[in-house]
Design a protein around this motif. Structure first.
Motif, short mmCIF file in Angstrom:
data_model
loop_
_atom_site.label_atom_id
_atom_site.label_comp_id
_atom_site.label_asym_id
_atom_site.label_seq_id
_atom_site.Cartn_x
_atom_site.Cartn_y
_atom_site.Cartn_z
N LEU A 6 -25.41 -21.42 35.84
CA LEU A 6 -24.32 -22.03 35.10
C LEU A 6 -24.76 -23.35 34.48
O LEU A 6 -24.51 -23.59 33.30
N THR A 7 -25.45 -24.18 35.24
CA THR A 7 -25.88 -25.48 34.69
C THR A 7 -26.90 -25.29 33.57
O THR A 7 -26.84 -26.00 32.56
N HIS A 8 -27.79 -24.32 33.71
CA HIS A 8 -28.77 -24.07 32.64
C HIS A 8 -28.08 -23.60 31.36
O HIS A 8 -28.40 -24.08 30.27
N ARG A 9 -27.15 -22.68 31.50
CA ARG A 9 -26.43 -22.19 30.31
C ARG A 9 -25.57 -23.30 29.71
O ARG A 9 -25.51 -23.44 28.49
N LEU A 10 -24.94 -24.09 30.57
CA LEU A 10 -24.11 -25.18 30.07
C LEU A 10 -24.95 -26.19 29.29
O LEU A 10 -24.53 -26.70 28.26
N LYS A 11 -26.14 -26.43 29.76
CA LYS A 11 -27.01 -27.40 29.09
C LYS A 11 -27.61 -26.84 27.80
O LYS A 11 -27.74 -27.57 26.81
N ASP A 12 -27.99 -25.57 27.80
CA ASP A 12 -28.84 -25.06 26.72
C ASP A 12 -28.33 -23.87 25.91
O ASP A 12 -28.88 -23.58 24.86
N GLN A 13 -27.31 -23.18 26.36
CA GLN A 13 -26.92 -21.94 25.68
C GLN A 13 -26.62 -22.14 24.19
O GLN A 13 -27.02 -21.33 23.36
N HIS A 14 -25.96 -23.24 23.85
CA HIS A 14 -25.58 -23.50 22.46
C HIS A 14 -26.80 -23.67 21.56
O HIS A 14 -26.72 -23.47 20.36
N ARG A 15 -27.94 -24.00 22.14
CA ARG A 15 -29.16 -24.22 21.35
C ARG A 15 -29.67 -22.92 20.72
O ARG A 15 -30.55 -22.95 19.86
N ALA A 16 -29.12 -21.79 21.12
CA ALA A 16 -29.53 -20.50 20.54
C ALA A 16 -29.10 -20.36 19.09
O ALA A 16 -29.69 -19.57 18.34
N ILE A 17 -28.10 -21.12 18.67
CA ILE A 17 -27.57 -20.97 17.31
C ILE A 17 -28.66 -21.20 16.25
O ILE A 17 -28.86 -20.37 15.36
N THR A 18 -29.36 -22.32 16.35
CA THR A 18 -30.34 -22.68 15.31
C THR A 18 -31.41 -21.61 15.12
O THR A 18 -31.64 -21.18 13.99
N PRO A 19 -32.09 -21.15 16.19
CA PRO A 19 -33.10 -20.11 15.94
C PRO A 19 -32.51 -18.80 15.39
O PRO A 19 -33.19 -18.09 14.65
#
Length: 154
Positions: A6-19
């Protein structure tokens, strides 16, 4: 206790948009691939607009005993149109900035605070971790929609 996934997704999941959208130009990002459905830009605007709503809900849960929330609908939120007027780049910056707030808000809560609940009309009483999981799954749904749209354009 907060699970590391959960903490990993909360921190980084949104970063998938750019690629996902990196190869697209602004016209493609704004394009309505499916008539009557959101463009990639509108999905991103929705994600950006919902984050402050989520922050507000978590704060209300911390301040009130079992607050009740309405089901969120972008179409019923006047602010959604305002967010749609931002550039995609501005929206991505807003998402990153608000995500930092969300991450710090949720991950720094004590276990007794994480147990506090708020009621959703469809899913019932959810504690803060369940609200966070719901938030992340909702976001993942839109990330997948963005991925699908990207591959319909290219």
């Amino acid at each position: 206790m907060i699970q590391s996934s959960l903490t990993h997704r909360l921190k980084d999941q949104h970063r998938a948009i750019t690629p996902i959208i990196i190869k697209l130009n602004d016209r493609q990002i704004q394009q309505h691939v499916i008539r009557g459905k959101w463009s990639i830009h509108e999905h991103i605007a929705h994600l950006a607009k919902y984050q402050p709503v989520f922050i507000d809900r978590v704060r209300k849960i911390l301040l009130m005993d079992n607050p009740e929330f309405e089901k969120y609908s972008a179409e019923d939120d006047d602010g959604f149109e305002i967010y749609c007027a931002f550039t995609t780049y501005e929206l991505l910056k807003k998402i990153s900035t608000d995500r930092e707030v969300i991450y710090n808000l949720v991950t720094k809560l004590s276990p007794d605070k994480l147990d506090r609940k708020g009621s959703h009309p469809q899913y019932g009483k959810l504690d803060i971790l369940e609200w966070t999981e719901f938030f992340l799954l909702h976001e993942a749904h839109h990330l997948f929609a963005i991925f699908q749209l990207t591959h319909s354009i290219i």
